[in-house]
Write an enzyme that holds these catalytic residues in place. Structure first.
Site, PDB file in Angstrom:
ATOM      1  N   TRP A 322     -26.564 -10.807  36.871  1.00 15.83           N
ATOM      2  CA  TRP A 322     -26.194  -9.689  36.643  1.00 15.83           C
ATOM      3  C   TRP A 322     -27.198  -8.548  37.419  1.00 15.83           C
ATOM      4  O   TRP A 322     -26.720  -7.437  37.893  1.00 15.83           O
ATOM      5  CB  TRP A 322     -26.538  -9.111  35.072  1.00 15.83           C
ATOM      6  N   HIS A 323     -28.501  -8.999  37.609  1.00 16.16           N
ATOM      7  CA  HIS A 323     -29.424  -8.082  38.395  1.00 16.16           C
ATOM      8  C   HIS A 323     -29.145  -8.317  39.662  1.00 16.16           C
ATOM      9  O   HIS A 323     -29.333  -7.096  40.296  1.00 16.16           O
ATOM     10  CB  HIS A 323     -30.874  -8.649  38.145  1.00 16.16           C
ATOM     11  N   GLY A 324     -28.280  -8.958  40.367  1.00 12.74           N
ATOM     12  CA  GLY A 324     -27.962  -8.613  41.650  1.00 12.74           C
ATOM     13  C   GLY A 324     -27.201  -9.908  42.443  1.00 12.74           C
ATOM     14  O   GLY A 324     -27.553 -11.077  41.885  1.00 12.74           O
TER      15      GLY A 324
END
Lengths: 466, 389
Positions: A322-324
Site C-alpha cells: 500500500w505504501h508504494g
C-alpha cells in the site's frame, strides 16, 4: 497544495474561512466541497475526473446496496463490483507500472511484446480509495446509514484536510458532522492549536531532519561511515514520524475548525514495547482499516495459530505494498509481518518480561532498521546501509567537529527535542501548566512557526507519494 | 483571561493568514533588497489549457510565494531566528541556495549537490554524445575559417575544497571526480580543440597570489579570469586565429574598490542574512603589459555557462578583439539568429565554456547548445545572403 505552502497558508485558508463563515449553515457543506475539489484540482487537475468517477460509482452502488434489503446475494454482488472497481483503479494507477516492470521481461521471453504506458499516480488515491471502500463495506454490513445526498457523500470523500495524506476517516466517524455542524468558537481555537502543533512538527522538526537525511541517503553507500549511517537512520526515524503525524495533526486541526472530529492517527508509537503495540500507535487509521476490512474478514486469530500467522503476514505484506509500488515497501511490509509473527510465536512473552526500557529499545531498533529499508533508494542500497550500521562500514569516521559542522546546532537541538517529544513527556508536562500559560506560549509558538513555514521553500510531505 | 487569550490566539491566527492576501489588493512591499537570490516569477496566465497542464497553478504558486504582503519582513525574521539559533552560522540545511564553508567562504548549493553525488554509470557515453556535437561545431567553424575552442573550467568547490565545510570532508574523497578532465580527454581523442582550464588553473594553485574566486562569489574574479586567459593564449599560440592575434599579456591584478565583473555574485544573495562579514571581498582589476600592435579584426562569440562572460570580459580588457566585435550569448537556447548576424559575418573565434555538471545536466544542455549552433549557422546564412544581394 501543501499545507505549509504560501498559497495554502496565505491564500487558500483565509479565502476558505471567509467564504465558509459568511455562508449560511445549509450552504456550508457545498462551500467545503467546492474548496475541497479546488484544493485537489490545484495539484491534480486531471486526476479529479478519476476521483469523481469513483465517487459516482460508489455512491450509486452504495444506494443500490442499501436498497437491496434482504437480497444479500445482490448486495454482495454490488459490493464486489464496487470494491473491484476501487481496487482496480488503485492497481491501475499505482501498481501497473511496477507489475509491468517486473513481469514484462519474463513475459517478453515468452513472446508477449506489449508495452504498458506509464501512468501518473493521482495524489492521495491510496487514501481516498480506502475511505470509499470502508464506506461501501460499512453500508453493506449495515453499520452506517447510506448517504442519500450525493454532494455530502462527495464531501466525505474529498474533504480537503484528510484528502491527500490521511488520516483514513471512516464514514461513521463524521457522518453526524456532515449532516449537522454549527460554528463553535472553542472548536475553532482548539483546531488552530492542533494545526499549529502539526505545522511546528513539520516545519521545525521534520524539515530540519530531512535536510540532513537527504544528504546522507544521497551519498554513495560505501562512503558513509558507521556513525553517519546511524545518525541518518535515527534522523529519518524522527523525520517520518514528525512529518506524518504533523500532517495528521494539521488535518485533525483543520477538521476541528470546521467542526469535524477526526480520530487520532498517532499515539507516540516510539514509546511502544512490542511491534504489536507499535502498530496500535502508528498510523492508526491504516492499521485499523487493515484490521477491520482485511484481517478480520480473513479469519483474524479465530482460525488457529497457523492461519493467524498467515493472516498477519498477508496483512503486512499488503500494508507494505500500500505504501508504494517498489520492492523496498514490499520488503518493509514483510519485515514487519515477520516481526509480528515472531512475537505471536512466543517472543512477545519474552518481551513482556523485559524491563520496559529494554522492550522499548528492541522496538526502536526494529523500527529504525525498518525505516532504512523504507527510505533507501533500492534494496541493494538498503542492505549495504544496514551492513554499515552493524560494523560493515569501510569508510573512516572523520571527527566530531565535522559531525557538529554537518548537523548544525539548531538541528542537533531539534533532533534531541524530536526524540524527547516522541514520548508522552510533553503531554505530561503541559498538563501541569495552567491553560492561560499554554495559550500564551501557543500564540508565540504559532507566530514563529508560521513565519518559518510561509518563508520556507517548497517541501513536499513524504506521505503524498503514497 | 483564558477567554481573552483564546480570542487573541484566533485573532493572531486569522491576521497572519489573512495579511499576505493584501498583495492581491494592491498592497505591496518593496522587494528590491530581496532581489538577487531568486528569479522574478512569471505572471500566471489562466486558461483551461494552463490549468489542466498545471502551468497556471505552478506559476501562480511561485508568483504568490514571492510577492505576498509582508514576505520581506517574514523572511528577515525567519533568517534572523535561524541565525540566532545557529549562533551566527548560516547552514546548508536552511539556506536555500548557499551555505557557509570554513573562514566564512560562501558556496553555492547546486554545485554542492552535484559534487556530493557519485559518478553515474554511463557518464563517458554521455560525454561522447556531447563531444560529437562539439565536433560538428568545430567542423563548421573550420569550414568558415574560424576556430572553435572548448574550455572546461573548474568550479569554486574544485578550486577551494579546503574551504568547504568540514562535513564535506567525509564525502569529498569519494565523490569528487574531475568531469572537466574526463571531458577534455574525450575532446582530444575526437580532435576537438580544448583548453582544459580546470586542470591548468588547479595545477598552478601553489602559485596563486590572490583569490581566484571571491570568498562570497561564485564567478571567477579578475585574477582567476586573467590566469585562464593567459593559459589559453599560451596553449593556442600556434592556433590560426590566435597566432594572428597580438594580445596583451596578463600581468596580474591590482586592488579595486568596486567589483570587476561579478566577484560578489553570491554576496548579493546575502542581503537577507544580516551577515556583513560574509560579503567582505577583495576586488581586483586586471593588469596587462601593453603592446603597440593592432587587435584582431575578426569577431569572437562566447557561449556556455557563466564563465563565458568572464572570458569575454577579460579578452575585452586585454584588447584581444574589438569590444564591439565580441559577444557572449546571454543564455543557451534564447539566442536569436538576428542578434548574432554582426558577429557571424567575420567570425574568427568561437569559445564554449563548461563548469562541472553531471552528465544529466550535460544531456539537458545538449538541446541548448544545438540551438546556439543553429542560431549561429542561420546568422551566417543571413550574412551570406546579404553579401550575395
Amino acid at each position: 497544495m501543501v499545507f505549509t505552502s504560501a498559497v495554502f497558508l496565505g491564500l487558500f485558508l483565509p479565502a476558505m474561512f471567509a467564504v465558509y463563515f459568511l455562508a449560511n449553515n445549509s450552504a456550508r457543506p457545498y462551500v467545503l466541497l467546492s474548496f475541497s475539489l479546488l484544493f485537489y484540482a490545484w495539484g491534480e487537475p486531471s486526476a479529479v475526473v478519476t476521483m469523481v468517477a469513483l465517487m459516482v460509482v460508489n455512491y450509486v452502488l452504495a444506494r443500490a446496496i442499501a436498497a437491496s434489503g434482504e437480497r444479500r446475494w445482490l448486495a454482495k454482488t454490488l459490493l464486489t463490483i464496487g470494491v473491484a472497481a476501487d481496487l482496480g483503479a488503485l492497481v491501475a494507477y499505482k501498481y501497473l507500472g511496477f507489475l509491468a516492470e517486473n513481469l514484462l521481461p519474463v513475459l517478453k521471453t515468452a513472446g508477449f511484446g506489449y508495452e504498458i504506458p506509464k501512468i501518473a499516480l493521482p495524489i492521495g488515491i491510496s487514501f481516498y480509495v480506502f475511505q470509499i471502500i470502508s464506506y461501501i463495506v460499512d453500508v453493506y454490513r449495515g453499520t452506517v446509514a447510506v448517504q442519500r445526498n450525493p454532494f455530502k457523500f462527495m464531501l466525505y470523500v474529498s474533504l480537503f484536510p484528510q484528502l491527500i495524506a490521511g488520516p483514513i476517516v471512516r464514514y461513521a466517524t463524521i457522518a453526524q458532522d456532515i449532516e449537522n455542524r454549527t460554528a463553535n468558537f472553542d472548536n475553532i481555537v482548539a483546531g488552530i492549536r492542533r494545526f499549529a502543533i502539526g505545522l511546528a512538527k513539520k516545519v521545525l522538526v521534520a524539515d530540519a531532519m530531512a535536510s540532513m537525511v537527504d544528504v546522507i541517503f544521497a551519498a554513495p553507500v560505501e562512503s558513509i561511515p558507521c556513525f553517519y549511517c546511524w545518525f541518518g537512520a535515527i534522523a529519518y526515524t524522527i523525520q517520518i514520524y514528525f512529518d506524518f503525524s504533523g500532517y495528521s495533526d494539521m488535518a485533525i486541526g483543520l477538521g476541528r475548525m470546521f467542526n469535524f472530529r477526526f480520530l487520532e492517527n498517532f499515539d507516540h508509537p516510539y514509546s511502544s514495547c512490542s511491534i504489536q503495540e507499535f502498530w496500535r500507535r502508528w498510523h492508526i487509521s491504516l492499521s485499523t482499516w487493515f484490521r477491520d476490512y482485511l484481517y478480520i474478514p480473513l479469519g483474524g486469530s479465530r482460525k488457529g495459530k497457523l492461519r493467524t500467522y498467515v493472516n498477519l503476514f498477508i496483512v503486512f505484506l499488503l500494508c507494505g505494498v500500500w505504501h508504494g509500488a517498489a520492492w523496498n515497501f514490499v520488503v518493509w511490509g514483510v519485515y514487519h509481518g515477520i516481526g509480528l509473527v515472531v512475537e505471536r510465536c512466543g517472543f512477545r512473552k519474552v518481551v513482556d518480561r523485559m524491563p520496559r526500557p529494554l522492550g522499548n529499545a528492541y522496538v526502536l531498533l526494529f523500527a529504525i532498521v525498518g525505516w532504512v529499508i523504507f527510505r533507501a533508494p533500492d534494496m541493494g542500497y538498503a542492505w549495504s546501509y544496514i551492513c554499515n550500521m552493524f560494523g560493515g562500514a569501510t569508510a573512516a569516521f572523520t571527527s566530531f567537529s565535522a559531525v557538529l559542522d554537518f548537523i548544525a546546532l539548531d538541528k542537533l537541538l531539534l533532533l534531541v527535542i524530536g526524540c524527547v517529544a516522541s514520548y508522552p513527556v510533553f503531554d505530561a508536562v503541559t498538563r501541569r501548566v495552567p491553560e492561560t500559560v499554554r495559550l500564551a506560549c501557543g500564540i508565540v509558538f504559532f507566530a514563529i512557526t508560521y513565519v518559518l513555514a510561509i518563508t520556507s521553500a517548497y517541501s513536499p510531505f513524504i506521505y503524498f507519494r503514497f | 483571561m483564558e477567554r481573552f487569550l483564546k480570542i487573541l490566539f484566533s485573532a493572531v491566527f486569522f491576521a497572519l493568514v489573512a495579511l499576505p492576501t493584501l498583495c492581491l489588493f494592491g498592497v505591496k512591499e518593496d522587494f528590491t533588497s530581496l532581489y538577487g537570490y531568486e528569479k522574478i516569477a512569471k505572471t500566471p496566465e489562466l486558461s483551461l489549457a494552463t490549468f489542466r497542464s498545471r502551468g497556471f497553478q505552478d506559476a501562480f504558486s511561485e508568483s504568490y510565494a514571492k510577492t505576498f504582503f509582508l514576505r520581506k519582513t517574514f523572511l528577515k525574521t525567519a533568517y534572523q531566528m535561524r541565525e540566532w539559533m545557529n549562533l551566527g552560522q548560516f547552514h546548508y540545511g536552511y539556506a536555500q541556495s548557499l551555505y557557509e564553508g570554513r573562514d566564512n567562504v560562501i558556496f553555492e548549493r547546486a554545485y554542492s549537490q552535484f559534487h556530493l553525488r557519485c559518478p553515474r554509470p554511463g557518464g563517458k557515453e554521455k560525454y561522447r554524445e556531447a563531444v560529437a556535437l562539439l565536433k560538428d561545431i568545430d567542423a563548421w567553424c573550420t569550414s568558415i575559417g574560424a576556430d572553435f575552442v572548448f574550455v572546461p573550467v573548474a568550479d569554486k568547490h574544485q578550486a577551494y575544497p579546503e574551504y568547504l565545510p568540514r562535513w564535506h570532508d567525509w564525502l569529498w574523497n569519494y565523490t569528487n571526480y574531475d568531469t572537466q578532465a574526463e571531458l577534455a580527454a574525450i575532446c582530444r581523442e575526437a580532435g576537438v580543440k580544448v583548453f582544459d582550464a580546470s586542470t591548468y588553473l588547479i595545477g598552478m594553485k601553489p602559485r596563486w597570489e590572490h583569490w581566484t574566486f571571491a570568498p562570497s562569489g561564485h564567478s571567477y574574479n579578475a585574477y582567476g579570469s586573467g590566469l585562464i586567459y593567459q593559459g589559453f593564449l599560451d596553449a593556442f599560440a600556434k592556433m590560426k586565429t590566435v597566432n594572428r592575434l597580438v594580445p596583451n599579456q596578463f600581468k596580474g591584478v591590482c586592488p579595486k574598490k568596486e567589483e570587476w565583473y561579478k566577484d560578489d555574485d553570491l554576496g548579493s544573495l546575502l542581503n537577507i542574512w544580516y551577515n556583513p562579514r560574509l560579503a567582505a571581498n577583495p576586488h581586483y582589476e586586471p593588469l596587462f603589459a601593453e603592446t603597440n600592435k593592432v587587435m584582431n579584426p575578426g569577431s569572437a562569440v562566447f557561449f556556455g555557462d557563466c564563465f563565458r562572460n568572464n572570458a569575454k570580459k577579460i579578452c575585452q580588457a586585454a584588447k584581444l578583439f574589438d569590444p564591439a566585435k565580441m559577444i557572449d550569448c546571454q543564455r543557451y537556447g534564447q539566442q536569436k539568429a538576428q542578434g548574432l548576424v554582426p558577429y557571424a559575418k567575420d567570425l574568427k573565434l568561437l569559445v564554449m565554456t563548461f563548469q562541472s555538471f553531471n552528465t544529466g545536466r550535460l544531456d539537458e544542455r545538449r538541446e541548448e547548445i544545438e540551438s546556439i549552433f543553429k542560431a549561429l549557422k542561420e546568422a551566417r546564412e543571413i550574412c551570406q545572403k546579404k553579401q550575395g544581394s
